[in-house]
Design a protein around this motif. Structure first.
Motif, PDB file in Angstrom:
ATOM      1  N   ASP A  78     -25.875   6.152   2.366  1.00  0.00           N
ATOM      2  CA  ASP A  78     -26.390   7.723   2.363  1.00  0.00           C
ATOM      3  C   ASP A  78     -27.541   7.789   1.356  1.00  0.00           C
ATOM      4  O   ASP A  78     -28.560   8.341   1.608  1.00  0.00           O
ATOM      5  CB  ASP A  78     -25.335   8.906   2.023  1.00  0.00           C
ATOM      6  CG  ASP A  78     -24.446   8.652   3.184  1.00  0.00           C
ATOM      7  OD1 ASP A  78     -24.734   8.316   4.482  1.00  0.00           O
ATOM      8  OD2 ASP A  78     -23.121   8.969   3.287  1.00  0.00           O
ATOM      9  N   VAL A  79     -27.331   7.014   0.132  1.00  0.00           N
ATOM     10  CA  VAL A  79     -28.557   6.918  -0.779  1.00  0.00           C
ATOM     11  C   VAL A  79     -29.499   6.329  -0.138  1.00  0.00           C
ATOM     12  O   VAL A  79     -30.811   6.844  -0.308  1.00  0.00           O
ATOM     13  CB  VAL A  79     -27.938   6.155  -2.113  1.00  0.00           C
ATOM     14  CG1 VAL A  79     -29.283   6.142  -2.898  1.00  0.00           C
ATOM     15  CG2 VAL A  79     -27.057   6.887  -2.729  1.00  0.00           C
ATOM     16  N   LEU A  80     -29.062   5.275   0.448  1.00  0.00           N
ATOM     17  CA  LEU A  80     -30.449   4.433   0.960  1.00  0.00           C
ATOM     18  C   LEU A  80     -31.012   5.413   2.198  1.00  0.00           C
ATOM     19  O   LEU A  80     -32.363   5.464   2.292  1.00  0.00           O
ATOM     20  CB  LEU A  80     -30.040   3.261   1.609  1.00  0.00           C
ATOM     21  CG  LEU A  80     -31.195   2.490   2.618  1.00  0.00           C
ATOM     22  CD1 LEU A  80     -32.323   1.967   1.703  1.00  0.00           C
ATOM     23  CD2 LEU A  80     -30.461   1.069   2.974  1.00  0.00           C
ATOM     24  N   ALA A  81     -30.259   6.195   3.103  1.00  0.00           N
ATOM     25  CA  ALA A  81     -30.894   6.901   4.324  1.00  0.00           C
ATOM     26  C   ALA A  81     -31.621   7.927   3.649  1.00  0.00           C
ATOM     27  O   ALA A  81     -32.716   8.274   4.097  1.00  0.00           O
ATOM     28  CB  ALA A  81     -29.596   7.488   4.804  1.00  0.00           C
ATOM     29  N   VAL A  82     -31.215   8.678   2.496  1.00  0.00           N
ATOM     30  CA  VAL A  82     -31.856   9.777   1.757  1.00  0.00           C
ATOM     31  C   VAL A  82     -33.385   9.206   1.415  1.00  0.00           C
ATOM     32  O   VAL A  82     -34.355   9.838   1.627  1.00  0.00           O
ATOM     33  CB  VAL A  82     -31.339  10.326   0.792  1.00  0.00           C
ATOM     34  CG1 VAL A  82     -32.210  11.424   0.049  1.00  0.00           C
ATOM     35  CG2 VAL A  82     -29.761  11.224   1.168  1.00  0.00           C
ATOM     36  N   VAL A  83     -33.448   8.036   0.800  1.00  0.00           N
ATOM     37  CA  VAL A  83     -34.705   7.523   0.276  1.00  0.00           C
ATOM     38  C   VAL A  83     -35.542   7.202   1.314  1.00  0.00           C
ATOM     39  O   VAL A  83     -36.519   7.604   1.335  1.00  0.00           O
ATOM     40  CB  VAL A  83     -34.416   6.437  -0.520  1.00  0.00           C
ATOM     41  CG1 VAL A  83     -35.707   5.470  -0.791  1.00  0.00           C
ATOM     42  CG2 VAL A  83     -33.622   6.676  -1.842  1.00  0.00           C
ATOM     43  N   LEU A  84     -35.105   6.572   2.500  1.00  0.00           N
ATOM     44  CA  LEU A  84     -35.929   6.284   3.592  1.00  0.00           C
ATOM     45  C   LEU A  84     -36.681   7.233   4.063  1.00  0.00           C
ATOM     46  O   LEU A  84     -37.550   7.377   4.715  1.00  0.00           O
ATOM     47  CB  LEU A  84     -35.176   5.456   4.590  1.00  0.00           C
ATOM     48  CG  LEU A  84     -34.580   4.132   4.179  1.00  0.00           C
ATOM     49  CD1 LEU A  84     -33.788   3.351   5.223  1.00  0.00           C
ATOM     50  CD2 LEU A  84     -35.703   3.259   3.909  1.00  0.00           C
ATOM     51  N   ARG A  85     -35.735   8.627   4.417  1.00  0.00           N
ATOM     52  CA  ARG A  85     -35.992   9.608   4.888  1.00  0.00           C
ATOM     53  C   ARG A  85     -37.275  10.252   4.179  1.00  0.00           C
ATOM     54  O   ARG A  85     -38.219  10.801   4.576  1.00  0.00           O
ATOM     55  CB  ARG A  85     -34.984  10.599   5.098  1.00  0.00           C
ATOM     56  CG  ARG A  85     -35.248  11.787   5.828  1.00  0.00           C
ATOM     57  CD  ARG A  85     -34.024  12.807   6.083  1.00  0.00           C
ATOM     58  NE  ARG A  85     -33.395  13.318   5.203  1.00  0.00           N
ATOM     59  CZ  ARG A  85     -32.074  12.975   4.800  1.00  0.00           C
ATOM     60  NH1 ARG A  85     -31.657  12.025   5.511  1.00  0.00           N
ATOM     61  NH2 ARG A  85     -31.658  13.627   3.782  1.00  0.00           N
ATOM     62  N   ARG A  86     -37.126  10.311   2.679  1.00  0.00           N
ATOM     63  CA  ARG A  86     -38.224  10.797   1.809  1.00  0.00           C
ATOM     64  C   ARG A  86     -39.299   9.998   2.078  1.00  0.00           C
ATOM     65  O   ARG A  86     -40.443  10.510   1.691  1.00  0.00           O
ATOM     66  CB  ARG A  86     -37.675  11.082   0.695  1.00  0.00           C
ATOM     67  CG  ARG A  86     -36.711  11.989   0.455  1.00  0.00           C
ATOM     68  CD  ARG A  86     -36.143  12.318  -0.990  1.00  0.00           C
ATOM     69  NE  ARG A  86     -35.085  13.459  -0.952  1.00  0.00           N
ATOM     70  CZ  ARG A  86     -34.887  14.006  -1.971  1.00  0.00           C
ATOM     71  NH1 ARG A  86     -35.496  13.955  -3.225  1.00  0.00           N
ATOM     72  NH2 ARG A  86     -33.800  15.090  -2.295  1.00  0.00           N
ATOM     73  N   ALA A  87     -39.345   8.877   2.163  1.00  0.00           N
ATOM     74  CA  ALA A  87     -40.329   7.894   2.342  1.00  0.00           C
ATOM     75  C   ALA A  87     -41.034   7.794   3.618  1.00  0.00           C
ATOM     76  O   ALA A  87     -42.155   7.231   3.890  1.00  0.00           O
ATOM     77  CB  ALA A  87     -39.919   6.405   2.033  1.00  0.00           C
ATOM     78  N   GLY A  88     -40.382   8.437   4.551  1.00  0.00           N
ATOM     79  CA  GLY A  88     -41.153   8.527   6.041  1.00  0.00           C
ATOM     80  C   GLY A  88     -41.023   7.319   6.705  1.00  0.00           C
ATOM     81  O   GLY A  88     -41.822   6.995   7.348  1.00  0.00           O
ATOM     82  N   ARG A  89     -39.857   6.525   6.626  1.00  0.00           N
ATOM     83  CA  ARG A  89     -39.705   4.931   7.294  1.00  0.00           C
ATOM     84  C   ARG A  89     -38.383   4.731   7.890  1.00  0.00           C
ATOM     85  O   ARG A  89     -37.477   5.589   7.213  1.00  0.00           O
ATOM     86  CB  ARG A  89     -40.591   4.137   6.253  1.00  0.00           C
ATOM     87  CG  ARG A  89     -39.333   3.588   5.406  1.00  0.00           C
ATOM     88  CD  ARG A  89     -39.894   2.390   4.266  1.00  0.00           C
ATOM     89  NE  ARG A  89     -40.483   1.231   4.990  1.00  0.00           N
ATOM     90  CZ  ARG A  89     -39.891   0.288   5.229  1.00  0.00           C
ATOM     91  NH1 ARG A  89     -38.304   0.183   5.514  1.00  0.00           N
ATOM     92  NH2 ARG A  89     -40.352  -0.858   5.784  1.00  0.00           N
ATOM     93  N   SER A  90     -38.473   3.788   8.643  1.00  0.00           N
ATOM     94  CA  SER A  90     -37.033   3.269   8.897  1.00  0.00           C
ATOM     95  C   SER A  90     -36.681   2.270   8.077  1.00  0.00           C
ATOM     96  O   SER A  90     -37.365   1.711   7.450  1.00  0.00           O
ATOM     97  CB  SER A  90     -37.141   2.948  10.448  1.00  0.00           C
ATOM     98  OG  SER A  90     -37.846   1.803  10.538  1.00  0.00           O
TER      99      SER A  90
END
Length: 277
Positions: free
Chosen positions: A177-189
């Motif tokens: 989930d930490v990774l998912a949050v970071v990816l979402r904020r970075a706007g990438r998959s």
């Protein structure tokens, strides 16, 4: 020797009968603060004795967390031959040392073996452990639990209630989930990402340490420790870093910091490992 590991919610009786062990270790509270019911622990201890084995209760968190927060019984009161806890979790201030109690002959044997391995507690450590136990106050643990749970609720409001687990002692966020949050904020998959979840959660811990002075297992845990983000504040720890809102803001800012650098593997590597040249 063979190790058989089984969950308390599974058919441990069949496993116990089949394995015919000499020693059975019962972990009452996991590092993720999952709790084993006292009735299960007591039943396992009785079954262990029935097959002629030694019952060892691993009560690192549980020795205080179970009786103080959940009205449970101490490990030895559940019938264990040996019980162990440590001096730097759940209401105790340290040192990093274990406390073993139980049947005198077994404690003596374990102490002798520890000395063979150079793991015995020398006098300063033993004195520190004694002072820590003498200073323990159940109300301090209850206060730690209250402040940790309040922090978890506040962090859940910021990151999402589906991401933050509210444990007895504070918030936990799985490394995925930490990774998912970071990816979402970075706007990438996650496609083409050169990092795995534990590297991102480790980097998060480093940023929290560097910028806010917040210690986590992600920076100070031993090999094999969980890599999720876990905040279990000791008494007055939240106040020392500026209060609950400051802790939530620090986590939020750290996540933004990682999001801005998620594609720079060398930067993340240097953040986690330092300069390796």
């Amino acid at each position: 020797m063979e190790l058989v590991e089984i969950g308390g919610d599974r058919d441990w009786q069949a496993a116990l009968t089949k394995a015919k062990p000499n020693l059975v270790v019962v972990t009452t509270v996991t590092s993720a603060l999952e709790l084993l019911d006292d009735t299960v622990t007591s039943a396992v201890v009785k079954a262990t004795h029935a097959v002629g084995a030694i019952a060892f209760v691993d009560d690192a968190y549980g020795a205080r967390l179970r009786p103080v927060l959940h009205g449970g019984k101490p490990g030895l009161a559940l019938g264990a031959d040996l019980a162990i806890t440590n001096c730097d979790k759940a209401g105790l201030a340290g040192p990093r040392a274990g406390v073993l109690a139980g049947r005198p002959n077994l404690v003596t044997a374990a102490s002798a073996k520890g000395a063979e391995f150079g793991m015995e507690a020398r006098a300063p450590i033993a004195a520190g452990a004694m002072r820590s136990l003498q200073a323990f106050r159940p109300e301090d643990l209850r206060e730690e639990a209250r402040s940790g749970q309040a922090l978890a609720v506040a962090l859940a409001e910021k990151l999402g209630r589906d991401l933050v687990v509210v444990s007895d002692l504070g918030p936990m966020v799985d490394e995925q989930d930490v990774l998912a949050v970071v990816l979402r904020r970075a706007g990438r998959s996650a496609e083409g990402l050169g990092l795995v979840p534990c590297e991102v959660s480790s980097a998060l811990g480093m940023v929290l340490l560097r910028d806010a002075g917040i210690l986590t297992v992600n920076t100070h845990g031993q090999p094999g420790a969980r890599v999720s983000l876990r905040l279990k504040p000791t008494l007055d720890a939240i106040g020392r870093v500026g209060g609950q809102d400051a802790v939530v803001a620090a986590v939020d800012t750290a996540l933004d910091h990682l999001a801005s650098r998620i594609d720079d593997v060398s930067a993340i590597s240097q953040l986690v490992l330092g300069d390796q040249t």
